[in-house]
Motif scaffolding. Structure first.
Motif, mmCIF file in Angstrom:
data_model
loop_
_atom_site.group_PDB
_atom_site.id
_atom_site.type_symbol
_atom_site.label_atom_id
_atom_site.label_comp_id
_atom_site.label_asym_id
_atom_site.label_seq_id
_atom_site.Cartn_x
_atom_site.Cartn_y
_atom_site.Cartn_z
ATOM 1 N N PRO A 87 0.799 -1.229 0.000
ATOM 2 C CA PRO A 87 0.000 0.000 0.000
ATOM 3 C C PRO A 87 0.831 1.277 0.000
ATOM 4 C CG PRO A 87 -0.935 -1.590 1.509
ATOM 5 C CD PRO A 87 0.398 -2.138 1.077
ATOM 6 N N GLY A 88 1.940 1.290 0.774
ATOM 7 C CA GLY A 88 2.759 2.493 0.868
ATOM 8 C C GLY A 88 2.098 3.542 1.751
ATOM 9 N N GLY A 89 2.843 4.544 2.131
ATOM 10 C CA GLY A 89 2.286 5.635 2.927
ATOM 11 C C GLY A 89 1.853 5.195 4.311
ATOM 12 N N THR A 90 0.785 5.792 4.794
ATOM 13 C CA THR A 90 0.314 5.527 6.162
ATOM 14 C C THR A 90 -1.090 4.944 6.167
ATOM 15 O OG1 THR A 90 -0.506 7.805 6.318
ATOM 16 C CG2 THR A 90 1.739 7.385 7.120
ATOM 17 N N ILE A 91 -1.424 4.167 5.124
ATOM 18 C CA ILE A 91 -2.795 3.648 5.035
ATOM 19 C C ILE A 91 -2.809 2.216 4.502
ATOM 20 C CG2 ILE A 91 -3.097 4.589 2.701
ATOM 21 C CD1 ILE A 91 -6.060 5.126 3.472
ATOM 22 N N THR A 92 -3.710 1.422 5.034
ATOM 23 C CA THR A 92 -3.998 0.081 4.534
ATOM 24 C C THR A 92 -5.391 -0.294 5.013
ATOM 25 O OG1 THR A 92 -3.164 -2.183 4.277
ATOM 26 C CG2 THR A 92 -3.051 -1.232 6.488
ATOM 27 N N GLY A 93 -5.832 -1.513 4.727
ATOM 28 C CA GLY A 93 -7.161 -1.903 5.179
ATOM 29 C C GLY A 93 -7.666 -3.135 4.472
ATOM 30 N N THR A 94 -8.986 -3.262 4.379
ATOM 31 C CA THR A 94 -9.601 -4.442 3.775
ATOM 32 C C THR A 94 -10.500 -4.056 2.612
ATOM 33 O OG1 THR A 94 -11.463 -4.366 5.337
ATOM 34 C CG2 THR A 94 -9.563 -5.732 5.936
ATOM 35 N N GLY A 119 1.718 1.043 5.611
ATOM 36 C CA GLY A 119 2.101 0.905 4.207
ATOM 37 C C GLY A 119 2.760 -0.406 3.871
ATOM 38 N N ALA A 120 3.203 -1.144 4.901
ATOM 39 C CA ALA A 120 3.862 -2.436 4.668
ATOM 40 C C ALA A 120 2.917 -3.610 4.869
ATOM 41 C CB ALA A 120 5.056 -2.579 5.602
ATOM 42 N N ILE A 121 1.661 -3.345 5.241
ATOM 43 C CA ILE A 121 0.682 -4.409 5.474
ATOM 44 C C ILE A 121 -0.221 -4.520 4.250
ATOM 45 C CG2 ILE A 121 -1.210 -5.207 6.930
ATOM 46 C CD1 ILE A 121 -0.034 -3.577 9.214
ATOM 47 N N PRO A 122 -0.197 -5.646 3.539
ATOM 48 C CA PRO A 122 -1.029 -5.802 2.334
ATOM 49 C C PRO A 122 -2.516 -5.618 2.637
ATOM 50 C CG PRO A 122 0.604 -7.549 2.466
ATOM 51 C CD PRO A 122 0.637 -6.834 3.791
#
Length: 288
Positions: A98-105, A249-252
């Motif tokens: 994801p990159g940056g400061t965001i990820t999710g579902t 950002g490192a969590i898919p």
């Protein structure tokens, strides 16, 4: 963005997962929840207010909510839930990184199985109607994908748009005489008013199919969809990882890998559809 059962289920899943991870509301965690009730300007105001609180984490349920929080968050981590196409919505660089400061579902799911379900229950259908909010990136992405799959099957797609929940009923009425069945995507604006679509479907004998299972409990004939409570739990588990120090950002981006079949026997009868016993036996839930 708006209150409806699928979003409520996702929120509950998030809160429950956090609690099981040791983050219990009122004890080790303070949670502030707000809904924009479908109003985009209100949502932007909420996002700015939340960012001003300088919380440890911001959580958004729905694509427009995630976009609003991402814009306002600055360096505050953001986790989103139930975003259909986070890449198309420009929330993440890719699903894997994801990159940056965001990820999710993501709740993105293939339309193929649903279209096969429609063809099996409404074999004479040649035209599928879809109602969506053209102002939501996830909905536009879904309809584009749906159109390709429908055309590949030799069917036709009729589109009807509603920018607000109050406009959904009229959008449904406009499909009467133009569509042999209606498919509702995972569009919060439309799902919030699914009963109005069901009402049109019953009066005009147009079978109404949904992409989220909670809509079947509210009157849609059938749905192949994800369990939004489970999606919320997955989101909550990702939130815990971030609260414990991992970089968003490192969590898919997370997804569920199974679809559940929900059927509504009463709605099927009202819309002129017979549900085969063999299909009823495969359903996770049958609403009478």
């Amino acid at each position: 963005i708006v209150d409806h059962p699928a979003i409520d289920a996702a929120r509950m899943g998030i809160v429950d997962a956090l609690a099981e991870g040791g983050y219990t509301e009122g004890e080790t965690l303070d949670i502030t929840v707000q809904s924009a009730q479908g109003n985009m300007p209100t949502q932007l105001q909420i996002a700015k207010a939340f960012a001003g609180l300088k919380p440890d984490l911001l959580i958004a349920i729905s694509t427009p909510s995630a976009q609003a929080l991402q814009s306002a968050a600055g360096d505050i981590p953001v986790v989103f839930a139930a975003v259909t196409d986070p890449v198309e919505a420009k929330l993440v660089a890719s699903l894997e990184s994801p990159g940056g400061t965001i990820t999710g579902t993501s709740d993105k799911q293939p339309f193929g199985p649903t279209l096969e379900l429609i063809r099996s229950l409404v074999p004479d259908a040649t035209t599928i109607g879809v109602i969506y909010n053209a102002g939501e990136a996830n909905s536009v992405s879904q309809v584009a994908a749906l159109k390709l799959e429908i055309e590949a099957l030799g069917l036709k797609l009729e589109e009807s748009t509603a920018s607000q929940t109050a406009m959904v009923a009229d959008a449904a009425v406009s499909l009467a005489g133009r569509a042999d069945a209606i498919l509702i995507p995972t569009d919060s604006t439309v799902v919030a008013a699914v009963e109005s679509v069901v009402n049109v479907g019953e009066k005009a004998k147009i079978p109404v199919f949904a992409s989220d299972t909670t809509s079947v409990e509210r009157g849609a004939l059938a749905a192949l969809g994800f369990d939004y409570y489970k999606l919320g739990r997955l989101t909550g588990e990702m939130a815990i990882r971030i609260l414990q120090g991992e970089s968003p950002g490192a969590i898919p981006v997370g997804t569920l890998d199974t679809q559940d079949l929900y059927l509504n026997r009463t709605s099927a009868a009202a819309m002129g559809v017979t549900l085969p016993d063999a299909l009823l036996e495969t359903a996770k839930k049958v609403v009478d």
